[in-house]
Design a protein around this motif. Structure first.
Motif, PDB file in Angstrom:
ATOM      1  N   ASP A 103       7.959 -26.835  18.560  1.00  0.00           N
ATOM      2  CA  ASP A 103       7.433 -27.553  17.398  1.00  0.00           C
ATOM      3  C   ASP A 103       6.963 -28.959  17.717  1.00  0.00           C
ATOM      4  OD1 ASP A 103       7.900 -25.407  15.756  1.00  0.00           O
ATOM      5  OD2 ASP A 103       9.996 -25.998  15.414  1.00  0.00           O
ATOM      6  N   ARG A 104       7.119 -29.361  18.977  1.00  0.00           N
ATOM      7  CA  ARG A 104       6.759 -30.737  19.287  1.00  0.00           C
ATOM      8  C   ARG A 104       5.291 -30.866  19.644  1.00  0.00           C
ATOM      9  NH1 ARG A 104      11.326 -33.229  23.082  1.00  0.00           N
ATOM     10  NH2 ARG A 104      13.153 -32.259  22.163  1.00  0.00           N
ATOM     11  N   LYS A 105       4.817 -32.120  19.564  1.00  0.00           N
ATOM     12  CA  LYS A 105       3.472 -32.438  20.023  1.00  0.00           C
ATOM     13  C   LYS A 105       3.562 -32.866  21.497  1.00  0.00           C
ATOM     14  CE  LYS A 105       0.733 -32.344  16.267  1.00  0.00           C
ATOM     15  NZ  LYS A 105       0.563 -33.478  15.371  1.00  0.00           N
ATOM     16  N   PRO A 106       2.498 -32.691  22.251  1.00  0.00           N
ATOM     17  CA  PRO A 106       2.533 -33.068  23.673  1.00  0.00           C
ATOM     18  C   PRO A 106       2.995 -34.502  23.910  1.00  0.00           C
ATOM     19  CG  PRO A 106       0.557 -31.826  23.241  1.00  0.00           C
ATOM     20  CD  PRO A 106       1.238 -32.011  21.908  1.00  0.00           C
ATOM     21  N   SER A 107       2.642 -35.420  22.989  1.00  0.00           N
ATOM     22  CA  SER A 107       3.013 -36.818  23.216  1.00  0.00           C
ATOM     23  C   SER A 107       4.522 -37.026  23.149  1.00  0.00           C
ATOM     24  CB  SER A 107       2.316 -37.713  22.198  1.00  0.00           C
ATOM     25  OG  SER A 107       2.641 -37.292  20.889  1.00  0.00           O
ATOM     26  N   GLN A 108       5.240 -36.027  22.616  1.00  0.00           N
ATOM     27  CA  GLN A 108       6.703 -36.176  22.521  1.00  0.00           C
ATOM     28  C   GLN A 108       7.407 -35.504  23.697  1.00  0.00           C
ATOM     29  OE1 GLN A 108       6.452 -34.208  18.734  1.00  0.00           O
ATOM     30  NE2 GLN A 108       7.313 -35.983  17.689  1.00  0.00           N
ATOM     31  N   LEU A 109       6.660 -35.146  24.733  1.00  0.00           N
ATOM     32  CA  LEU A 109       7.259 -34.436  25.860  1.00  0.00           C
ATOM     33  C   LEU A 109       7.249 -35.298  27.113  1.00  0.00           C
ATOM     34  CD1 LEU A 109       5.454 -30.997  25.465  1.00  0.00           C
ATOM     35  CD2 LEU A 109       7.706 -31.616  24.611  1.00  0.00           C
ATOM     36  N   SER A 110       8.187 -35.014  28.016  1.00  0.00           N
ATOM     37  CA  SER A 110       8.182 -35.687  29.317  1.00  0.00           C
ATOM     38  C   SER A 110       7.181 -34.988  30.228  1.00  0.00           C
ATOM     39  CB  SER A 110       9.566 -35.618  29.927  1.00  0.00           C
ATOM     40  OG  SER A 110       9.840 -34.284  30.301  1.00  0.00           O
ATOM     41  N   GLY A 111       6.926 -35.601  31.376  1.00  0.00           N
ATOM     42  CA  GLY A 111       5.954 -35.032  32.307  1.00  0.00           C
ATOM     43  C   GLY A 111       6.280 -33.598  32.696  1.00  0.00           C
ATOM     44  N   GLY A 112       7.555 -33.364  33.025  1.00  0.00           N
ATOM     45  CA  GLY A 112       7.942 -32.022  33.448  1.00  0.00           C
ATOM     46  C   GLY A 112       7.785 -31.006  32.332  1.00  0.00           C
ATOM     47  N   GLN A 113       8.082 -31.438  31.097  1.00  0.00           N
ATOM     48  CA  GLN A 113       7.954 -30.530  29.955  1.00  0.00           C
ATOM     49  C   GLN A 113       6.490 -30.203  29.682  1.00  0.00           C
ATOM     50  OE1 GLN A 113      10.137 -32.990  27.231  1.00  0.00           O
ATOM     51  NE2 GLN A 113      11.969 -31.724  27.361  1.00  0.00           N
ATOM     52  N   ARG A 114       5.628 -31.223  29.819  1.00  0.00           N
ATOM     53  CA  ARG A 114       4.193 -30.973  29.632  1.00  0.00           C
ATOM     54  C   ARG A 114       3.709 -29.957  30.652  1.00  0.00           C
ATOM     55  NH1 ARG A 114       1.885 -37.085  28.604  1.00  0.00           N
ATOM     56  NH2 ARG A 114       3.505 -37.557  27.090  1.00  0.00           N
ATOM     57  N   GLN A 115       4.219 -30.108  31.859  1.00  0.00           N
ATOM     58  CA  GLN A 115       3.863 -29.182  32.922  1.00  0.00           C
ATOM     59  C   GLN A 115       4.218 -27.747  32.535  1.00  0.00           C
ATOM     60  OE1 GLN A 115       2.453 -29.842  36.276  1.00  0.00           O
ATOM     61  NE2 GLN A 115       2.120 -27.820  35.450  1.00  0.00           N
ATOM     62  N   ARG A 116       5.402 -27.591  31.955  1.00  0.00           N
ATOM     63  CA  ARG A 116       5.830 -26.263  31.521  1.00  0.00           C
ATOM     64  C   ARG A 116       4.893 -25.704  30.472  1.00  0.00           C
ATOM     65  NH1 ARG A 116      11.252 -25.114  32.893  1.00  0.00           N
ATOM     66  NH2 ARG A 116      11.926 -26.943  34.040  1.00  0.00           N
ATOM     67  N   VAL A 117       4.523 -26.562  29.523  1.00  0.00           N
ATOM     68  CA  VAL A 117       3.636 -26.095  28.460  1.00  0.00           C
ATOM     69  C   VAL A 117       2.308 -25.635  29.067  1.00  0.00           C
ATOM     70  CG1 VAL A 117       2.426 -26.720  26.355  1.00  0.00           C
ATOM     71  CG2 VAL A 117       4.707 -27.632  26.792  1.00  0.00           C
ATOM     72  N   ALA A 118       1.813 -26.433  30.013  1.00  0.00           N
ATOM     73  CA  ALA A 118       0.541 -26.063  30.654  1.00  0.00           C
ATOM     74  C   ALA A 118       0.669 -24.705  31.339  1.00  0.00           C
ATOM     75  CB  ALA A 118       0.130 -27.135  31.652  1.00  0.00           C
ATOM     76  N   ILE A 119       1.809 -24.476  31.982  1.00  0.00           N
ATOM     77  CA  ILE A 119       2.020 -23.184  32.649  1.00  0.00           C
ATOM     78  C   ILE A 119       2.169 -22.085  31.598  1.00  0.00           C
ATOM     79  CG2 ILE A 119       3.558 -21.873  34.146  1.00  0.00           C
ATOM     80  CD1 ILE A 119       4.172 -24.504  35.595  1.00  0.00           C
ATOM     81  N   GLY A 120       2.864 -22.424  30.490  1.00  0.00           N
ATOM     82  CA  GLY A 120       3.019 -21.456  29.410  1.00  0.00           C
ATOM     83  C   GLY A 120       1.676 -21.014  28.856  1.00  0.00           C
ATOM     84  N   ARG A 121       0.774 -21.963  28.727  1.00  0.00           N
ATOM     85  CA  ARG A 121      -0.562 -21.659  28.222  1.00  0.00           C
ATOM     86  C   ARG A 121      -1.271 -20.675  29.153  1.00  0.00           C
ATOM     87  NH1 ARG A 121      -4.174 -26.809  26.937  1.00  0.00           N
ATOM     88  NH2 ARG A 121      -4.271 -26.860  29.180  1.00  0.00           N
ATOM     89  N   ALA A 122      -0.952 -20.789  30.452  1.00  0.00           N
ATOM     90  CA  ALA A 122      -1.558 -19.858  31.404  1.00  0.00           C
ATOM     91  C   ALA A 122      -0.889 -18.484  31.322  1.00  0.00           C
ATOM     92  CB  ALA A 122      -1.455 -20.424  32.816  1.00  0.00           C
ATOM     93  N   ILE A 123       0.445 -18.471  31.263  1.00  0.00           N
ATOM     94  CA  ILE A 123       1.187 -17.208  31.268  1.00  0.00           C
ATOM     95  C   ILE A 123       0.775 -16.326  30.101  1.00  0.00           C
ATOM     96  CG2 ILE A 123       3.462 -16.192  30.858  1.00  0.00           C
ATOM     97  CD1 ILE A 123       4.698 -18.351  32.414  1.00  0.00           C
TER      98      ILE A 123
END
Ligand SMILES: Nc1ncnc2c1ncn2[C@@H]1O[C@H](COP(=O)(O)OP(=O)(O)O)[C@@H](O)[C@H]1O
Ligand SMILES: [Mg+2]
Lengths: 368, 275
Positions: free
Chosen positions: A128-148
């Motif tokens: 439920d969070r926005k990207p600006s509320q995430l740390s670098g590593g978490q953003r990385q996960r989201v980016a990978i999630g978008r790929a998966i």
């Protein structure tokens, strides 16, 4: 299944040729790493596979389909960018689901896929969070999630870890490895960091100046570098080099010498060399041992005693800087003159064009 | 002593600014609530009587509730123009920033020309008449869009430059077609500029007096600024009603400004998009 085949792929920006004819076979499920110094064309090559750059010449097959002019969305690929490129106005859930929404996937299926991806990456609590509320590593996960979530045949990564701090990078590296095993998809990964390449890859492709220098398993590249560039690029610390001349040949053993070192015996079965040939000698720092009457004599400049190993910076007679990594603790000190030897099988010789003479002859490669 | 030195200049500036901005406004408010005779003196005195409701009702109901018609017209004009401005200017700014093409120089020239060349009224009216758009509300909308689009394009283009190209590429990989990229990814990220454009341009268009005067004649087409003529003529001006009218016309934009103040400033100053 999805093999990738690149046939004499070229890319020019105006008159400047950036990719100069690349041939490559990538098997399904392989983890391939493109590695090379900055500006060598790694990203460009990856972006051509993704369909973000036009292919100037050559052919790209994904599966059995010629993909030169296929839209990125129809190539069965997903890409993770260096800057993550998350959509800042969408929640993590919507970021991950954006592609599915565009593909007009039904809502239930979409929701399930998004949650599955989130579970694989352990980021269900972030949905439920926005990207600006995430740390670098978490953003990385989201980016990978978008790929998966796109369930691609081929994952493309462009330096995905370079914005993370060192500790997190090591963690994410292991997770990527695990992810690869779990998903079994083909992954193509770009990095300029040879340690990342060595640890992740099934196959490393070393690029320089828009050309493939060597492609092969990491250990293969480490033990049998095809040329000076690969030898210098793969392995940490860097290989030591010195220009030498061939003095004599005794069966499979080549005796080389230079002003700075005494006669050194190098065993290279089947290699062809003639006395008087100019060559470059390469020895890995880890291959050197101390020996009072060793052929390599150097003056110690710096000693780093780490307990389990000792790193010695030393200077040869002519001023060439070399490095030795010795096992155990060695009480050496600055200014001391030390002799080094190397086992006959360890040194590598490169001919005048920089090619490894052991590999120039395919028979020799097998014997070694 | 130190107090004077530390705050003296600030206080002087505040008083100066207050004088320039607040006094005229107070003058409007005071005059608007006076009766007709006292208002005619046009001085800065306290009202002797307060015919507030009477003035208000007269202004609203004059000439068949012309002010209401004017409000409706001005609102349509403003909303229509702003919608077109935002979408067109954002599209042009985006494409111009992203795509390298040989006609970019020409586009830049035209945009700058639109910003710098003064509008030519008579030829424009002739053109509108030929197109059948003269004295119509949609014709007026096109005029406002044409006059203001250059400035908006420049604003948008500068902001698009701060959005990394990887955003577009991520969307392409996700399967977005060009219109999806623009409307679902880029336009939402342009929100700060869009708010700036909405506020600045809607105030300008809502308050526009000259252009509706030229291009939008006719009682049915009246806009709020033109209603000021209802109480002002060569021989007979009701200053209390005129100022009441001014007050009613000024308040809506003022509310918009107060409401969006923070976003406007953010939109004008921020560039970086936090990802
Ligand atoms: N759009 C472009 N126009 C011209 N030259 C480019 C463009 N993109 C990349 N290059 C050049 O191509 C070369 C390879 O770039 P790139 O693939 O990004 O290298 P890297 O291996 O660091 O990822 C660089 O020398 C770069 O200057
Ligand atoms: Mg790169």
């Amino acid at each position: 299944m999805s093999d990738l085949t690149l046939k004499s792929i070229r890319k020019s920006y105006g008159a400047v040729e950036v990719i100069k004819g690349i041939d490559l076979e990538i098997a399904h499920g392989e983890f391939v790493v493109f590695v090379g110094p900055s500006g060598c064309g790694k990203s460009t090559l990856l972006r051509m596979i993704a369909g973000l750059e036009e292919i100037t010449a050559g052919s790209l097959h994904i599966g059995n389909v010629l993909c030169n002019d296929v839209e990125p969305r129809d190539r069965g690929i997903a890409m993770v960018f260096q800057s993550y490129a998350l959509y800042p106005h969408m929640t993590v859930y919507d970021n991950v689901g954006f592609g599915l929404k565009l593909a007009k996937a039904p809502k239930d299926g979409r929701d399930k896929k998004i949650r599955d991806a989130a579970r694989i990456l352990q980021m269900e609590h972030l949905l439920d969070r926005k990207p600006s509320q995430l740390s670098g590593g978490q953003r990385q996960r989201v980016a990978i999630g978008r790929a998966i979530v796109r369930q691609p045949e081929v994952f493309l990564f462009d330096e995905p870890l370079s914005n993370l701090d060192a500790a997190l990078r090591v963690d994410m590296r292991m997770e990527l490895s695990k992810l690869h095993q779990e998903l079994g998809a083909t992954m193509i990964y770009v990095t300029h960091d040879q340690v990342e390449a060595m640890t992740l890859a099934d196959k490393i492709v070393v690029l320089n100046g828009g050309e493939v220098q060597q492609a092969g398993a990491p250990i293969e590249l480490y033990q049998h570098p095809a040329n000076l560039f690969v030898a210098g690029f793969i392995g940490s610390p860097k290989m030591n080099f010195l220009p030498v001349t061939v003095k004599g040949i005794e069966g499979d053993t080549i005796v080389v010498q230079a002003d700075e070192i005494d006669d050194l015996r190098v065993s290279i079965p089947g290699a062809t060399a003639r006395p008087g040939d100019a060559m470059t000698l390469g020895i890995r720092p880890h291959a050197l041992r101390t020996g009072a009457d060793g052929p390599i004599k150097g003056t110690v400049d710096l000693v780093e005693r780490l307990g389990n190993e000792t790193i010695v910076n030393f200077r040869l007679g002519g001023g060439t800087q070399w490095l030795a990594v010795l096992d155990g603790d060695m009480p050496l000190h600055r200014g001391q003159t030390v002799g080094f030897t190397a086992p006959e099988g360890e040194p590598v010789l490169f001919d005048r064009d920089g090619r490894n003479i052991a590999i120039a002859n395919p028979q020799a490669e097998k014997a070694a | 002593m130190t107090l004077v030195r530390r705050y003296g200049l600030t206080v002087a500036a505040l008083i100066g600014a207050g004088f320039v901005f607040v006094v005229p406004f107070l003058f409007i408010v005071l005059t608007a609530v006076k009766d007709r005779t006292q208002a005619a003196q046009l001085d800065f005195t306290w009202p002797t009587s307060f015919p507030l409701w009477e003035n208000f009702w007269t202004v609203i109901s004059t000439r068949d509730f012309m002010l209401i018609t004017a409000y409706i017209n001005s609102t349509i004009l403003t909303v229509g123009s702003i919608t077109l401005l935002v979408i067109l200017a954002a599209m042009v700014g985006y494409v111009r920033q992203r795509r390298k093409a040989w006609w970019n120089g020409l586009v830049d020239f035209l945009v700058l020309a639109g910003l710098m060349m003064p509008p030519a009224v008579v030829p424009t009216i002739w053109l509108l008449q030929q197109l059948g758009l003269f004295a119509t509300l949609h014709g007026m909308i096109f005029i406002e869009v044409a006059y203001n689009i250059s400035f908006c394009i420049i604003l948008y283009r500068a902001f698009v430059a701060t959005i990394p190209r990887e955003m577009d590429e991520a969307a392409i990989i996700d399967g977005a077609r060009p219109m999806d990229i623009f409307f679902r990814v880029i336009l939402p990220m342009l929100k700060p500029v869009t708010i700036t454009v909405i506020v600045v341009q809607s105030v300008a268009i809502f308050n526009d007096f000259v252009n509706p005067l030229y291009y939008l004649p006719g009682n049915d087409n009246v806009t709020v600024q033109l209603t000021l003529y209802n109480f002002q003529s060569q021989f007979n001006t009701s200053y209390n009603l005129l100022f009441m009218n001014i007050l009613l016309v000024t308040i809506p934009p003022l509310i918009v400004f107060l409401f969006f103040n923070r976003q406007i400033v953010a939109g004008m100053t921020s560039g970086a998009v936090k990802g």
